[in-house]
Design an enzyme around this catalytic site. Structure first.
Site: not given
Ligand code: NAD
Ligand code: UD1
Length: 332
Positions: A35, A80, A124, A148, A152, A199
């Site tokens: 990704n 990560f 998360s 998902y 976690k 979003l």
């Molecule tokens: P991302 O997808 O941009 O980064 C994750 C990376 O991990 C990617 O580059 C992917 O290629 C790599 N990856 C996945 N599986 C792998 C494997 N088996 N071996 C090696 N590489 C692998 O996501 P992100 O937003 O940077 O998120 C990083 C971490 O934080 C994730 O664990 C995600 O679940 C967690 N997290 C993200 C959010 C968010 O909103 N972005 C919120 C809460 C937690």
């Molecule tokens: C989502 C995930 C959550 C994850 C987080 C960060 C779901 C149900 N939850 O959270 O598990 O940890 O992303 O990756 O998917 N919204 C709109 N229009 C859109 C997209 C979002 O109105 O096209 C609204 C949603 O209803 C929400 C807010 O924007 O109120 C944020 O949404 P989003 O960015 O998807 O994050 P979460 O829902 O908080």
């Protein structure tokens, strides 16, 4: 100190690598590029002037992790790597359980065999499910409602067990709220494949004219303007939170922290801020609620402030400005 960063070319990983390199940490990077893109390494080099060691490997496979540890001295791991799309996890639960759990266990098992007992794990706010009250503190009940989120929570439990049965472990569980925004250079940012679920990436695609309009999922929630409220945190603040956690890994145990701003922001407020700071219109329509969405959540991050000396500094305007700058610099 040498730090292994898994998922290092991803959105949060790449920003964290930059903060570590800027502070003089030695880094070893691994990602299977499922990704993210290899070009992120060039961006990291452009920003920091350093080209870190990189392995294109799957960390769910133990032998791969073993190779990294046998070729490098590692003091701590920031893990990560993982799959993160909630909707996809409901369609492909086995893939999510395999990839996320196998990665987390391979990393901890091999690390321990090499005498490395420090891990920071990307958890998360999803582990809190639908909270009864806000703000959310770390001792709130844990509950998940999709594969998902369950990965976690399971990994948190696996790591809690690791320490329960071997008190050499020093594990930090960081529960992120909603990371958005980009590095100030505009070179790194959130670049999901396909149509975004979250979003901010959706908003930037609408702003760029790649998608026609945003659907606002419901305006009848019990919130100040009826739309969903979240705790958006600038990805650079989040990255700096990892450095703060790393610097304070002095005591063994399992340490859990919320990383958020402590402020809730509604969907309409985000649209307003984005339009105002960037001078771009975001056409939108109000649609049905999205199934599984929680009306409102935001963090109490006072524990991180007290114990890590960390506090989010950047505001919603910074987040919206930098998210758009990334698109303007790299995509438009
Ligand atoms: P991302 O997808 O941009 O980064 C994750 C990376 O991990 C990617 O580059 C992917 O290629 C790599 N990856 C996945 N599986 C792998 C494997 N088996 N071996 C090696 N590489 C692998 O996501 P992100 O937003 O940077 O998120 C990083 C971490 O934080 C994730 O664990 C995600 O679940 C967690 N997290 C993200 C959010 C968010 O909103 N972005 C919120 C809460 C937690
Ligand atoms: C989502 C995930 C959550 C994850 C987080 C960060 C779901 C149900 N939850 O959270 O598990 O940890 O992303 O990756 O998917 N919204 C709109 N229009 C859109 C997209 C979002 O109105 O096209 C609204 C949603 O209803 C929400 C807010 O924007 O109120 C944020 O949404 P989003 O960015 O998807 O994050 P979460 O829902 O908080």
């Amino acid at each position: 100190m040498a730090v292994l960063i898994t998922g290092a070319t991803g959105y949060i990983g790449s920003h964290t690598v930059v903060e570590l390199l800027n502070r003089g940490y030695e880094t070893v990077l691994v990602d299977n590029l499922s990704n993210s893109d290899i070009s992120v390494l060039d961006k990291i080099e452009e920003i920091t002037g350093k080209r870190p060691v990189f392995y294109e490997l799957d960390v769910a496979i133990r032998e791969n992790v073993e190779r990294i540890f046998s070729e490098n001295h590692i003091d701590a791991v920031i893990h990560f790597a993982g799959l993160k799309a909630v909707g996809e996890s409901c369609k492909l639960p086995s893939l999510y359980y395999y990839n996320n759990i196998a990665s987390a266990t391979a990393v901890s098992d091999v690390a321990a065999r090499h005498g490395c007992f420090k891990i920071i794990f990307s958890s998360s706010a999803t582990v809190y499910g639908e909270p009864e009250t806000v703000p959310i503190t770390e001792d709130f009940p844990l509950h998940t409602s999709n594969p998902y989120g369950t990965t976690k929570l399971l990994i948190e439990n696996i790591y809690r067990d690791a320490y329960a049965y071997d008190n050499r472990w020093n594990i930090t569980l960081l529960r992120y709220f909603n990371p958005i925004g980009s590095h100030e250079s505009g070179l790194l940012g959130d670049d999901p494949n396909g149509i975004p679920n979250n979003l901010m990436p959706y908003i930037t695609r609408v702003a760029a004219g790649q998608l026609e309009k945003l659907s606002v999922f419901g305006n009848d929630y019990p919130t100040r303007d009826g739309t969903g409220v979240r705790d958006y945190i600038h990805v650079v603040d989040l990255a700096i939170g990892h450095v703060a956690a790393l610097e304070r890994m002095t005591e063994t145990g399992v340490h859990t922290f919320n990383l958020g701003t402590g402020k809730g922001c509604s969907v309409l407020e985000i649209i307003e801020a984005f339009e105002r700071v960037n001078g771009v219109k975001i056409p939108y329509v109000i649609t049905e609620r999205r199934s599984g969405d929680v009306p409102e959540y935001y963090a109490d991050s006072s524990k991180a402030e007290r114990e890590l000396g960390w506090k989010a500094e950047r505001d919603i305007d910074d987040m919206c400005r930098s998210a758009w700058n990334f698109i303007v610099r790299t995509k438009k």
